[in-house]
Design a protein around this motif. Sequence first.
Motif, PDB file in Angstrom:
ATOM      1  N   ARG A 163      51.910 -52.448 -75.841  1.00  0.00           N
ATOM      2  CA  ARG A 163      52.192 -52.412 -77.275  1.00  0.00           C
ATOM      3  C   ARG A 163      50.923 -52.346 -78.114  1.00  0.00           C
ATOM      4  O   ARG A 163      50.995 -52.335 -79.333  1.00  0.00           O
ATOM      5  CB  ARG A 163      53.016 -53.627 -77.678  1.00  0.00           C
ATOM      6  CG  ARG A 163      54.443 -53.543 -77.172  1.00  0.00           C
ATOM      7  CD  ARG A 163      55.290 -54.657 -77.713  1.00  0.00           C
ATOM      8  NE  ARG A 163      55.302 -55.732 -76.736  1.00  0.00           N
ATOM      9  CZ  ARG A 163      55.570 -56.989 -76.998  1.00  0.00           C
ATOM     10  NH1 ARG A 163      55.855 -57.366 -78.219  1.00  0.00           N
ATOM     11  NH2 ARG A 163      55.562 -57.891 -76.040  1.00  0.00           N
ATOM     12  N   THR A 164      49.756 -52.317 -77.467  1.00  0.00           N
ATOM     13  CA  THR A 164      48.506 -52.242 -78.216  1.00  0.00           C
ATOM     14  C   THR A 164      48.393 -50.879 -78.893  1.00  0.00           C
ATOM     15  O   THR A 164      49.009 -49.897 -78.447  1.00  0.00           O
ATOM     16  CB  THR A 164      47.293 -52.444 -77.287  1.00  0.00           C
ATOM     17  OG1 THR A 164      47.210 -51.324 -76.385  1.00  0.00           O
ATOM     18  CG2 THR A 164      47.382 -53.760 -76.512  1.00  0.00           C
ATOM     19  N   PRO A 165      47.589 -50.792 -79.944  1.00  0.00           N
ATOM     20  CA  PRO A 165      47.397 -49.490 -80.599  1.00  0.00           C
ATOM     21  C   PRO A 165      46.879 -48.421 -79.621  1.00  0.00           C
ATOM     22  O   PRO A 165      47.302 -47.265 -79.684  1.00  0.00           O
ATOM     23  CB  PRO A 165      46.375 -49.780 -81.701  1.00  0.00           C
ATOM     24  CG  PRO A 165      46.583 -51.232 -82.011  1.00  0.00           C
ATOM     25  CD  PRO A 165      46.936 -51.873 -80.694  1.00  0.00           C
ATOM     26  N   GLU A 166      46.011 -48.802 -78.698  1.00  0.00           N
ATOM     27  CA  GLU A 166      45.470 -47.851 -77.732  1.00  0.00           C
ATOM     28  C   GLU A 166      46.560 -47.346 -76.788  1.00  0.00           C
ATOM     29  O   GLU A 166      46.640 -46.152 -76.490  1.00  0.00           O
ATOM     30  CB  GLU A 166      44.330 -48.487 -76.920  1.00  0.00           C
ATOM     31  CG  GLU A 166      43.120 -48.889 -77.739  1.00  0.00           C
ATOM     32  CD  GLU A 166      43.272 -50.232 -78.451  1.00  0.00           C
ATOM     33  OE1 GLU A 166      42.410 -50.529 -79.294  1.00  0.00           O
ATOM     34  OE2 GLU A 166      44.236 -50.977 -78.187  1.00  0.00           O
ATOM     35  N   ARG A 176      49.803 -47.315 -77.359  1.00  0.00           N
ATOM     36  CA  ARG A 176      50.747 -46.513 -78.137  1.00  0.00           C
ATOM     37  C   ARG A 176      50.186 -45.115 -78.404  1.00  0.00           C
ATOM     38  O   ARG A 176      50.897 -44.126 -78.340  1.00  0.00           O
ATOM     39  CB  ARG A 176      51.103 -47.227 -79.437  1.00  0.00           C
ATOM     40  CG  ARG A 176      51.919 -48.496 -79.181  1.00  0.00           C
ATOM     41  CD  ARG A 176      52.075 -49.331 -80.449  1.00  0.00           C
ATOM     42  NE  ARG A 176      52.715 -48.612 -81.522  1.00  0.00           N
ATOM     43  CZ  ARG A 176      53.993 -48.677 -81.821  1.00  0.00           C
ATOM     44  NH1 ARG A 176      54.784 -49.456 -81.099  1.00  0.00           N
ATOM     45  NH2 ARG A 176      54.497 -48.001 -82.820  1.00  0.00           N
ATOM     46  N   ALA A 177      48.871 -45.042 -78.675  1.00  0.00           N
ATOM     47  CA  ALA A 177      48.227 -43.745 -78.893  1.00  0.00           C
ATOM     48  C   ALA A 177      48.266 -42.921 -77.606  1.00  0.00           C
ATOM     49  O   ALA A 177      48.506 -41.707 -77.643  1.00  0.00           O
ATOM     50  CB  ALA A 177      46.793 -43.936 -79.369  1.00  0.00           C
TER      51      ALA A 177
END
Length: 125
Positions: free
Chosen positions: A100-103, A105-106
């Motif tokens: 679920r981290t931004p990384e 998800r990206a």
Amino acid sequence: MWRCLTEPAELARFWGPRGITTPLDGIVVELRPGGRFETLMVGDHGSYRMVATFTEVVPPERLAWVEPASGMHTTSTLDDLGDGTTAVVIHQRHVPEAMRTPEARAGFATSLDKLEEHLQARRPT
């Protein structure tokens, strides 16, 4: 779209985030409820094997699996829009914190970009 999500030769062309490859011999698709779904993703920093069990297989509109190690459930719903395109909705439950981290998800978004590129390449000109 169904074939892209269920046939190993198709999955090998796009599965995983950008910078990752998924060798054909690292993919297992036993397309039935209770069947295995496995992918081996390989990149510069090592490899990751996704191991799942299909929970729902409804060609050509719904595909679902659970990853026993994390408990994450993924459901893909495909809706034929009647104009040669398909709407795809992916719903995930019990997503582990690390995913679920931004990384993370990206990275997942780039895997969807790779799918779109693969679909564009398959289109007749």
